[in-house]
Design an enzyme around this catalytic site. Structure first.
Site, PDB file in Angstrom:
ATOM      1  N   HIS A   1       0.808  -1.221   0.000  1.00 25.79           N
ATOM      2  CA  HIS A   1       0.000   0.000   0.000  1.00 25.79           C
ATOM      3  C   HIS A   1       0.841   1.270   0.000  1.00 25.79           C
ATOM      4  CE1 HIS A   1      -3.377  -2.619   0.774  1.00 25.79           C
ATOM      5  NE2 HIS A   1      -2.847  -3.036   1.920  1.00 25.79           N
TER       6      HIS A   1
ATOM      7  N   HIS B   1      -7.895  -4.126  -0.496  1.00 21.89           N
ATOM      8  CA  HIS B   1      -7.421  -5.499  -0.716  1.00 21.89           C
ATOM      9  C   HIS B   1      -8.312  -6.232  -1.714  1.00 21.89           C
ATOM     10  CE1 HIS B   1      -6.345  -4.417   3.523  1.00 21.89           C
ATOM     11  NE2 HIS B   1      -5.158  -4.729   3.045  1.00 21.89           N
TER      12      HIS B   1
END
Length: 333
Positions: A58, A220
């Site tokens: 991320h 996700h």
């Protein structure tokens, strides 16, 4: 799978090694575990430490917001996996300057479990901790169940405000209150256009046919709230902003900070097309944009898509947002 990696199992550690080699004056790892990064000057005596953490994949989220006026340290997990409780605890010890440590991270089950265990270990070492979790993803739960929402890109606002409060010498209770206040006034919603390819397995994070979009998707690949034919940029932005305005109950005369965030594979040009529409919508409703942030702040490897976050402002939140901050991935002067 086409990726610039060596062995998949070495991906995270080699990425961290690269960050440390690039920024030795700003970051360090306090022991033998490379999955813990802290500010180069940590611990800072007499000031509250802030530890964040979460899975890799991320960047710049989590590890990119360790620096002055931001977080003090981070515990780093594998791609899309939580760091261990021991790593969270070691990060806690490394940033503890005697004034307590705030845990500030996204609301995901594994992270909550391991940071809670770390808090128990810290208590045995007489290190006081408090926890605030980001929960800004309005698509993940309805408003009457907001405490169960996921934490996504809007967490950056909480890092910025809590980091500023810690730097001015606020107590642990006060820094936690600042973070909680910002979390309570932040809302985010995203759109996914194509999935991530997980470097460890080569698998897609979710399936989405060509020509379709998914509104409300998680970072996700968690399911969103609408899937359909890809719409024009203005129509997409309308969907996202309308939901955020309703959630924050924004009205004529309110002020906000806007974050238009790329998920990793969407050109900056497209983010500015979205910001143009955000500005049109909010201006039309009499909501002033006091600050804007446009770029990649919380990604999901090469996922195509974007998210929009709004932080409802008052004078205190705006002052904290404007305080100086510096990390290898974020600068505000």
């Amino acid at each position: 799978m086409k990726k610039i990696i060596n062995k998949p199992e070495d991906f995270v550690n080699e990425m961290i090694e690269g960050i440390l080699l690039a920024h030795p004056d700003k970051l360090k790892t306090p022991g033998d575990d490379p999955r813990i990064l802290v500010r180069a000057d940590a611990p800072v005596a007499g000031k509250v430490g802030i530890v964040t953490g979460g899975g890799s994949g991320h960047l710049p989220l989590f590890k990119g917001y360790v620096g002055h006026g931001l977080c003090s340290g981070v515990a780093i997990g594998n791609v899309f996996s939580s760091p261990s409780s021991q790593q969270c605890f070691e990060a806690t010890k490394a940033v503890s300057g005697g004034a307590g440590v705030l845990y500030l991270y996204g609301n995901y089950g594994g992270d909550v479990f391991n940071f809670d265990l770390a808090a128990d270990l810290a208590e045995l070492e007489d290190i006081e901790t408090r926890t605030v979790v980001g929960r800004d993803d309005v698509a993940s739960q309805p408003k009457d169940n907001r405490l169960e929402r996921r934490g996504v890109a809007g967490l950056i606002f909480a890092y910025k405000a809590a980091g500023a409060a810690a730097d001015r010498g606020d107590s642990l209770r006060e820094v936690a209150a600042v973070a909680e206040d910002v979390v309570d006034n932040t809302a985010t919603m995203g759109i996914g256009l194509s999935p991530t390819i997980l470097p460890t397995t080569g698998a897609l994070s979710f399936d989405l046919p060509d020509g379709e979009m998914e509104i409300g998707i998680g970072i996700h690949g968690e399911p969103g709230i609408h899937r359909g034919v890809l719409e024009p940029a203005d129509a997409i932005t309308d969907r996202l902003v309308d939901a955020l305005v309703e959630d924050l109950e924004l009205a004529d005369g309110d002020r906000v900070a806007v974050l238009v965030n790329g998920m990793g594979a969407t050109p900056l040009e497209e983010l500015y097309v979205m910001y143009r529409r955000v500005h049109q919508i909010l201006s039309g409703r009499g909501v002033a944009i006091s600050r804007n942030y446009i770029g990649e702040y919380a990604t999901s490897l090469e996922m195509a898509g974007a998210s929009i976050s709004l932080l409802k402002l008052n004078d205190d939140r705006l002052a904290l947002l404007d305080a100086p901050a510096s990390s290898p991935f974020f600068q505000e002067v």
